[in-house]
Design an enzyme around this catalytic site. Structure first.
Site, PDB file in Angstrom:
ATOM      1  N   CYS A 158       0.825  -1.223   0.000  1.00  0.00           N
ATOM      2  CA  CYS A 158       0.000   0.000   0.000  1.00  0.00           C
ATOM      3  C   CYS A 158       0.854   1.265   0.000  1.00  0.00           C
ATOM      4  CB  CYS A 158      -0.946   0.002   1.190  1.00  0.00           C
ATOM      5  SG  CYS A 158      -2.094  -1.375   1.123  1.00  0.00           S
ATOM      6  N   HIS A 166      -3.475   7.164   2.455  1.00  0.00           N
ATOM      7  CA  HIS A 166      -3.861   5.893   1.834  1.00  0.00           C
ATOM      8  C   HIS A 166      -5.276   5.557   2.276  1.00  0.00           C
ATOM      9  CE1 HIS A 166      -4.036   1.826   0.557  1.00  0.00           C
ATOM     10  NE2 HIS A 166      -3.916   1.313   1.773  1.00  0.00           N
ATOM     11  N   ASN A 220      -9.953  -0.198  -0.844  1.00  0.00           N
ATOM     12  CA  ASN A 220      -8.498  -0.168  -0.681  1.00  0.00           C
ATOM     13  C   ASN A 220      -7.853  -0.696  -1.965  1.00  0.00           C
ATOM     14  OD1 ASN A 220      -5.814  -0.568  -0.051  1.00  0.00           O
ATOM     15  ND2 ASN A 220      -6.212  -1.484   1.961  1.00  0.00           N
TER      16      ASN A 220
END
Ligand code: UT7
Length: 326
Positions: free
Chosen positions: A116, A253, A283
């Site tokens: 990520c 994020h 996500n």
């Protein structure tokens, strides 16, 4: 003192056509729109079509980024792709993108695996190469088809992820060397391999000879996330000699609305300064920040001159931040 800065001159994003809503997810696993919305902030996610690859998503974002930059692919002299879901185990997605875009023969192109944090890591690498004079114009992409490493029977993880891509074109110029400059003003990346087992793909080339499926110890990741994201934001601000509260936007994020809100609070930022796209993005790992950035630039929410911090955290653990004036 003057210094080389990497200015963001173009942006692009792409999400596959197929949308799975929370109600669709409730038909796949035992879950509900209420649980997913309350615990994560996610309402829907985009899923790549059969045969639609990470490089296809990345190409859409790359083409838009070149268009908004107003440059041709021949002007690029570096491509970095943050991804953990490449088309093939090797070679890099980046080399395929270079060929498909029609870049000059021989330009460096590589993928970067930081989960990520893939975009923040990739932007950091590209910025450093530009500042060293090793490239003048770079394409930095975050692109993922996480649906391909999702266990669709595991409600703990399958509701969380989506597919997508985002990209920026950065170009070196000589700045004044202070925080009024446009472009990347400060970066910092971190890792802690002791947390490897809390978030990883169960499987892989060397271990099982399969791609594997995402495993996450959600509670442990959650516990670390707010601290890591806060540290990343504070560090890049401090390095540049500004206060976090001086920024126009925090673009974290997009993993969980509760984490995003928690970080905003810790950094004493009003909610109105914290960018949230998780509702329709879910996500998307390395794609999440450039995807959200490009959406916000396209809509006019983020404007030229705005001061923004990107911060991300994910498997590894890896985490990091970038302070950028758009
Ligand atoms: O991108 C990299 C960074 N990743 C992250 O930052 C993610 C960090 N972690 C999280 O966001 C959260 O931990 C999750 C969203 C993954 C989970 O939220 P939580 O509030 O920590 O839930 P939990 O794991 O404590 O589970 C609570 C309950 C459990 O039931 P019991 O044991 O209390 O009966 C789960 O089985 O919720 C249950 N549950 C679900 N229920 C309905 C777990 N997933 C689901 C689901 N639908 N999809």
């Amino acid at each position: 003192m003057t210094c080389i800065r990497s200015e963001i001159i173009g942006h692009g994003h792409y999400q596959p056509a197929k949308v799975l809503t929370n109600n669709d997810m409730a038909k796949i696993v035992e879950t509900s729109d209420e649980w997913i919305t309350e615990r994560t902030g996610i309402k829907s996610r985009h899923i790549a079509a059969e045969g639609e690859l990470t490089s296809d998503l990345a190409m859409h974002a790359a083409e838009m980024a070149l268009k908004t930059a107003g440059i041709s692919a021949e002007e690029l002299d570096l491509i970095v792709v943050g991804t953990v879901t490449p088309d093939n185990t090797f070679p890099a997605v980046a080399t395929k993108i270079a060929a498909k875009l029609g870049c000059r023969h021989g330009i460096p192109a590589f993928d970067l695996s930081a989960a990520c944090s893939g975009f923040v890591y990739s932007l950091t690498m590209a910025d450093n190469m530009l500042r060293l004079g090793q490239a003048k114009t770079a394409l930095v992409i975050g692109a993922e088809t996480l649906s391909r490493v999702t266990d669709w029977t595991d409600r703990n993880t399958c509701v969380l992820f989506g597919d997508g891509a985002g990209a920026v074109v950065i170009r070196a110029y000589e700045g004044k060397g202070d925080t009024t400059d446009r472009g990347v003003l400060s970066t910092k990346i971190f890792s802690d391999g002791a947390q490897y087992d809390n978030l990883y793909c169960k499987g892989g080339v060397s271990s099982t000879q399969t791609a594997g499926f995402t495993f996450m110890n959600g509670k442990e990741v959650f516990k670390s996330a707010i601290g890591c994201l806060t540290q990343a934001a504070e560090t890049v601000a401090e390095q540049a000699g500004i206060k976090v509260t001086d920024i126009d936007w925090l673009l974290p994020h997009q993993a969980n609305i509760r984490i995003i809100e928690g970080v905003g609070k810790k950094l004493e930022l009003p909610e109105s300064k914290v960018i949230v796209t998780i509702d329709h993005q879910a996500n998307t790992s390395a794609a999440s920040i450039p995807l959200a950035l490009s959406e916000c630039l396209e809509s006019g929410k983020i404007k030229k001159g705005d001061l923004i911090i990107f911060n991300s955290m994910g498997a590894g653990f890896t985490w990091g931040g970038a302070l950028v004036r758009i």
